[in-house]
Each structure stands twice: as structure tokens, then as C-alpha cells.
Motif scaffolding. Sequence first.
Motif, PDB file in Angstrom:
ATOM      1  N   GLU A  45       0.810  -1.213   0.000  1.00  0.00           N
ATOM      2  CA  GLU A  45       0.000   0.000   0.000  1.00  0.00           C
ATOM      3  C   GLU A  45       0.845   1.266   0.000  1.00  0.00           C
ATOM      4  O   GLU A  45       0.448   2.295  -0.526  1.00  0.00           O
ATOM      5  N   ASP A  46       2.028   1.203   0.620  1.00  0.00           N
ATOM      6  CA  ASP A  46       2.888   2.384   0.695  1.00  0.00           C
ATOM      7  C   ASP A  46       3.947   2.398  -0.390  1.00  0.00           C
ATOM      8  O   ASP A  46       4.903   3.160  -0.346  1.00  0.00           O
ATOM      9  N   GLU A  47       3.768   1.573  -1.410  1.00  0.00           N
ATOM     10  CA  GLU A  47       4.755   1.459  -2.481  1.00  0.00           C
ATOM     11  C   GLU A  47       4.209   2.046  -3.780  1.00  0.00           C
ATOM     12  O   GLU A  47       3.064   1.793  -4.148  1.00  0.00           O
ATOM     13  N   THR A  48       5.015   2.834  -4.458  1.00  0.00           N
ATOM     14  CA  THR A  48       4.604   3.391  -5.745  1.00  0.00           C
ATOM     15  C   THR A  48       4.484   2.277  -6.774  1.00  0.00           C
ATOM     16  O   THR A  48       5.353   1.414  -6.861  1.00  0.00           O
ATOM     17  N   HIS A  49       3.414   2.302  -7.546  1.00  0.00           N
ATOM     18  CA  HIS A  49       3.226   1.259  -8.557  1.00  0.00           C
ATOM     19  C   HIS A  49       4.316   1.382  -9.623  1.00  0.00           C
ATOM     20  O   HIS A  49       4.546   2.462 -10.163  1.00  0.00           O
ATOM     21  N   PRO A  50       5.007   0.272  -9.931  1.00  0.00           N
ATOM     22  CA  PRO A  50       6.107   0.339 -10.918  1.00  0.00           C
ATOM     23  C   PRO A  50       5.650   0.809 -12.294  1.00  0.00           C
ATOM     24  O   PRO A  50       6.445   1.352 -13.059  1.00  0.00           O
ATOM     25  N   ASP A  51       4.377   0.608 -12.597  1.00  0.00           N
ATOM     26  CA  ASP A  51       3.853   1.036 -13.901  1.00  0.00           C
ATOM     27  C   ASP A  51       4.036   2.546 -14.086  1.00  0.00           C
ATOM     28  O   ASP A  51       4.395   3.002 -15.177  1.00  0.00           O
ATOM     29  N   LEU A  52       3.809   3.321 -13.032  1.00  0.00           N
ATOM     30  CA  LEU A  52       3.900   4.775 -13.145  1.00  0.00           C
ATOM     31  C   LEU A  52       5.339   5.206 -13.395  1.00  0.00           C
ATOM     32  O   LEU A  52       5.610   6.083 -14.228  1.00  0.00           O
ATOM     33  N   HIS A  53       6.282   4.604 -12.682  1.00  0.00           N
ATOM     34  CA  HIS A  53       7.695   4.925 -12.903  1.00  0.00           C
ATOM     35  C   HIS A  53       8.122   4.549 -14.319  1.00  0.00           C
ATOM     36  O   HIS A  53       8.903   5.257 -14.963  1.00  0.00           O
ATOM     37  N   GLU A  54       7.599   3.433 -14.803  1.00  0.00           N
ATOM     38  CA  GLU A  54       7.929   2.986 -16.160  1.00  0.00           C
ATOM     39  C   GLU A  54       7.440   3.993 -17.195  1.00  0.00           C
ATOM     40  O   GLU A  54       8.170   4.346 -18.135  1.00  0.00           O
ATOM     41  N   LYS A  55       6.210   4.489 -17.005  1.00  0.00           N
ATOM     42  CA  LYS A  55       5.645   5.466 -17.938  1.00  0.00           C
ATOM     43  C   LYS A  55       6.413   6.794 -17.874  1.00  0.00           C
ATOM     44  O   LYS A  55       6.600   7.467 -18.896  1.00  0.00           O
ATOM     45  N   ILE A  56       6.848   7.174 -16.678  1.00  0.00           N
ATOM     46  CA  ILE A  56       7.644   8.409 -16.535  1.00  0.00           C
ATOM     47  C   ILE A  56       8.962   8.278 -17.298  1.00  0.00           C
ATOM     48  O   ILE A  56       9.380   9.200 -18.000  1.00  0.00           O
ATOM     49  N   ASP A  57       9.587   7.114 -17.201  1.00  0.00           N
ATOM     50  CA  ASP A  57      10.847   6.888 -17.932  1.00  0.00           C
ATOM     51  C   ASP A  57      10.625   6.956 -19.439  1.00  0.00           C
ATOM     52  O   ASP A  57      11.455   7.517 -20.175  1.00  0.00           O
ATOM     53  N   PHE A  58       9.509   6.385 -19.932  1.00  0.00           N
ATOM     54  CA  PHE A  58       9.184   6.448 -21.364  1.00  0.00           C
ATOM     55  C   PHE A  58       9.015   7.905 -21.801  1.00  0.00           C
ATOM     56  O   PHE A  58       9.514   8.321 -22.858  1.00  0.00           O
ATOM     57  N   PHE A  59       8.289   8.660 -20.981  1.00  0.00           N
ATOM     58  CA  PHE A  59       8.021  10.068 -21.280  1.00  0.00           C
ATOM     59  C   PHE A  59       9.324  10.866 -21.374  1.00  0.00           C
ATOM     60  O   PHE A  59       9.538  11.629 -22.334  1.00  0.00           O
ATOM     61  N   PHE A  83       5.226  13.377  -7.522  1.00  0.00           N
ATOM     62  CA  PHE A  83       3.830  12.989  -7.747  1.00  0.00           C
ATOM     63  C   PHE A  83       3.654  11.480  -7.606  1.00  0.00           C
ATOM     64  O   PHE A  83       2.725  11.008  -6.939  1.00  0.00           O
ATOM     65  N   ALA A  84       4.563  10.712  -8.207  1.00  0.00           N
ATOM     66  CA  ALA A  84       4.473   9.250  -8.154  1.00  0.00           C
ATOM     67  C   ALA A  84       4.606   8.736  -6.728  1.00  0.00           C
ATOM     68  O   ALA A  84       4.014   7.711  -6.371  1.00  0.00           O
ATOM     69  N   GLY A  85       5.366   9.452  -5.906  1.00  0.00           N
ATOM     70  CA  GLY A  85       5.523   9.053  -4.511  1.00  0.00           C
ATOM     71  C   GLY A  85       4.279   9.285  -3.681  1.00  0.00           C
ATOM     72  O   GLY A  85       4.106   8.679  -2.616  1.00  0.00           O
ATOM     73  N   LYS A  86       3.398  10.168  -4.161  1.00  0.00           N
ATOM     74  CA  LYS A  86       2.163  10.485  -3.432  1.00  0.00           C
ATOM     75  C   LYS A  86       0.957   9.707  -3.967  1.00  0.00           C
ATOM     76  O   LYS A  86       0.105   9.246  -3.219  1.00  0.00           O
ATOM     77  N   VAL A  87       0.871   9.595  -5.285  1.00  0.00           N
ATOM     78  CA  VAL A  87      -0.275   8.919  -5.919  1.00  0.00           C
ATOM     79  C   VAL A  87       0.192   7.548  -6.394  1.00  0.00           C
ATOM     80  O   VAL A  87       0.789   7.426  -7.461  1.00  0.00           O
ATOM     81  N   LYS A  88      -0.055   6.546  -5.607  1.00  0.00           N
ATOM     82  CA  LYS A  88       0.521   5.216  -5.845  1.00  0.00           C
ATOM     83  C   LYS A  88      -0.440   4.350  -6.668  1.00  0.00           C
ATOM     84  O   LYS A  88      -1.037   3.403  -6.154  1.00  0.00           O
ATOM     85  N   LYS A  89      -0.606   4.716  -7.948  1.00  0.00           N
ATOM     86  CA  LYS A  89      -1.525   3.988  -8.822  1.00  0.00           C
ATOM     87  C   LYS A  89      -0.869   3.739 -10.171  1.00  0.00           C
ATOM     88  O   LYS A  89       0.160   4.319 -10.499  1.00  0.00           O
ATOM     89  N   ARG A  90      -1.521   2.877 -10.948  1.00  0.00           N
ATOM     90  CA  ARG A  90      -1.125   2.721 -12.348  1.00  0.00           C
ATOM     91  C   ARG A  90      -1.496   4.000 -13.090  1.00  0.00           C
ATOM     92  O   ARG A  90      -2.475   4.677 -12.731  1.00  0.00           O
ATOM     93  N   ALA A  91      -0.755   4.328 -14.118  1.00  0.00           N
ATOM     94  CA  ALA A  91      -0.992   5.573 -14.855  1.00  0.00           C
ATOM     95  C   ALA A  91      -2.423   5.650 -15.384  1.00  0.00           C
ATOM     96  O   ALA A  91      -3.072   6.693 -15.314  1.00  0.00           O
ATOM     97  N   LYS A  92      -2.928   4.533 -15.901  1.00  0.00           N
ATOM     98  CA  LYS A  92      -4.270   4.547 -16.505  1.00  0.00           C
ATOM     99  C   LYS A  92      -5.386   4.688 -15.473  1.00  0.00           C
ATOM    100  O   LYS A  92      -6.526   5.024 -15.813  1.00  0.00           O
ATOM    101  N   ASP A  93      -5.066   4.432 -14.202  1.00  0.00           N
ATOM    102  CA  ASP A  93      -6.078   4.514 -13.145  1.00  0.00           C
ATOM    103  C   ASP A  93      -6.116   5.874 -12.457  1.00  0.00           C
ATOM    104  O   ASP A  93      -6.973   6.110 -11.595  1.00  0.00           O
ATOM    105  N   ILE A  94      -5.207   6.765 -12.804  1.00  0.00           N
ATOM    106  CA  ILE A  94      -5.143   8.070 -12.145  1.00  0.00           C
ATOM    107  C   ILE A  94      -6.215   8.987 -12.730  1.00  0.00           C
ATOM    108  O   ILE A  94      -6.344   9.124 -13.951  1.00  0.00           O
ATOM    109  N   SER A  95      -6.986   9.610 -11.861  1.00  0.00           N
ATOM    110  CA  SER A  95      -8.092  10.468 -12.279  1.00  0.00           C
ATOM    111  C   SER A  95      -7.789  11.932 -12.010  1.00  0.00           C
ATOM    112  O   SER A  95      -6.808  12.271 -11.321  1.00  0.00           O
ATOM    113  N   ALA A  96      -8.645  12.787 -12.530  1.00  0.00           N
ATOM    114  CA  ALA A  96      -8.504  14.224 -12.271  1.00  0.00           C
ATOM    115  C   ALA A  96      -8.635  14.500 -10.778  1.00  0.00           C
ATOM    116  O   ALA A  96      -7.963  15.383 -10.239  1.00  0.00           O
ATOM    117  N   ALA A  97      -9.496  13.722 -10.108  1.00  0.00           N
ATOM    118  CA  ALA A  97      -9.675  13.899  -8.659  1.00  0.00           C
ATOM    119  C   ALA A  97      -8.378  13.595  -7.910  1.00  0.00           C
ATOM    120  O   ALA A  97      -8.033  14.288  -6.943  1.00  0.00           O
TER     121      ALA A  97
END
Length: 329
Positions: A45-59, A83-97
Motif C-alpha cells: 500500500e505504501d509502495e509506488t506502482h512500478p507502472d507509473l515509474h515505467e511510464k515516466i521513464d518512457f516520457f 507525484f508518483a511518490g504520493k499517488v501510488k496507482k497505475r498511470a491509466k487509473d489516475i483520475s482528475a480527482a
Amino acid sequence: MNNAGEQLISDVVGYISELVPIHVEEVKSKLSAITARYHIQRIKEDETHPDLHEKIDFFLASKKLEGLSQITLDGYRRELGIFAGKVKKRAKDISAADIRVYLGSLNGIKMSTIGRKLSALKSFFSWLAGEEIIQRDPTAKLKPPKTEKRLPKALGIEELEMLREGCQTVRQRAFIEMLYATGCRLSEVHQLNRDSINFQAMSTNVIGKGNKEREVYLPFKAIYHMKKYLSTREDDCKALFVTERKPYRRLTKRGIQCEIKRIAKNVGLESRVSPHVMRHTFATLTLNNGAELVAVQELLGHSSPDTTLRYARITEERKREQHKKFLVQ
């Protein structure tokens, strides 16, 4: 099968059993056979999802290929990492909220800083959407916060002359004339070499943001002081501005900033002057003197005229003169 795999099967079977009647043990057995071909790892629960870091590296890799400066890339990496350290979700699951909650949790910082953070997120998510990595851009409807509009700092003609009088070495005077006459960014002046200056054409080419090259011009006064400085050089370093002591090497950007501060301190303008203030001074005084906005835009290396418009603030004296000259009576 590891514990994560077993937990996944239990969670899935439990969910399905709530929807339709099933034979629990039979479904578990079939799912076990399927998941045995995969390595399943539980995200804490306190770990950043690796998917988000992967997408940041691609970007970042994509933006590097587009020619963005290392400074810009480092800024993106820093802001997106926070941001990735605070919002620990997959990139596709991140919402405007999610993004609103994240920005709203940032206490004690200026609106301009929040705007910068949102800008980095907008660049990231719009790129993901454009590449069809995610279906929608969660930042599309998020508007940047309103910030206090402050006029860029600029020196008046009298202060500019004070700064010139405050120079104690030929190198210092060359700094002032180069920064003011060209309106160049600190990074652009820092990378210039001695052979970059075309003394006959009274110009030089610089590499600006986005790796874009442009020509800037040097008036007689700047040429005179540049030649005077170069005539004192006995080293073979190719850099235009070098250290004062051996071994001679290219002066760092920090070194140029310190030198400008030293000059300003001599005349009591220490809190007012920096290399970027010299750039503002070039833009403001040139526009006040009647230069066309598009020409100044090109000279400054701005991609948009809106950026240049920030400097289009005329003095009270100039406003009075224009009113008197153009008012139909």
C-alpha cells in the motif's frame, strides 16, 4: 505458487462468487493452472506502482529525443517523481480527482509553484494520451491556478550605466555588454566559444531552448569591450569566458552569476541584478525604444509572442510621449 498468487486467486474467486453461483474449488484449481505461468507480485500500500515509474521513464526518453534541455528533463523527473511518490496507482487509473487532491495537499507553497507542478503533469499525461498509452488525459480539464502578475525586473538606463561604471576589470565589462546587448540567456552565454564571435558581421550564433539556433547581434560598444577582454587572454582555452586563475577553463554558469553580483554590489544594486535581469533589461529598453514585437521575439528566442509580451510594458515617460504624439485633438 507464491503467497501473492494465492491471495490473488482467493480475491478473484471471492468476487466472482458474489456475482454468480460457482464451484469455488473447481474455479480455484483452474485459475491456479493459469496463474502458474506468471510471476505475481503484490504491491504494498505504501509502495509506488512500478507502472507509473515505467511510464515516466518512457516520457522522459521521448522528450529527450525531441531535444529538450537537460535542465527541463531534470525538472520533469523531479516533479513527476514527487507525484508518483504520493499517488501510488497505475498511470491509466489516475483520475482528475487524484491530481486535484495531490495539488490541494501541497501547503505553504506559492501558486506559481503549484502552476509549475500542474504544467509538468499536463505535459506527462497529455503525452500518454497522445501516444494512446492511456485512454483519456486526466489533466485535460484542470486549469492552472491564477497567479499574481508581476512585471519582470528590468534596469532603467541610469541603472544600466551605473552597472557599467561598477565594472573593475575588462572581463567584467565584457560580461555586462554581452548579456545586455544580446539579451541572451545565461546558458547561451556560458556555452559560447572565442571563435563563436563573428567580429566582421558583429554577431554570434547561440543555441537556445529546444536546441534551436539563432543569430544575435553585438553593437560597436560590445565588440570593443569583447576585443579588449580577449586581448588580455594568454591561454588557449576555447571558451569565450574563462576563470581568472590557472588552470584556465570555461567559467561555470554559477561563476558568471557571482561575477555579475560582484559588479552590482559595487554600485549598490546587488539585490536588483542577475543575468536574467540583464535579459529583461534588453527586452524592455528595446521595446520602449520602438522595436517591433516580432523582432524582439526572434532576438530573445521565444517560440511564442505571448512570452515576449510580458516585456511590453512602457515607462510612464514613454506613455506620456505616445499620448502626446498620437492623440487626435
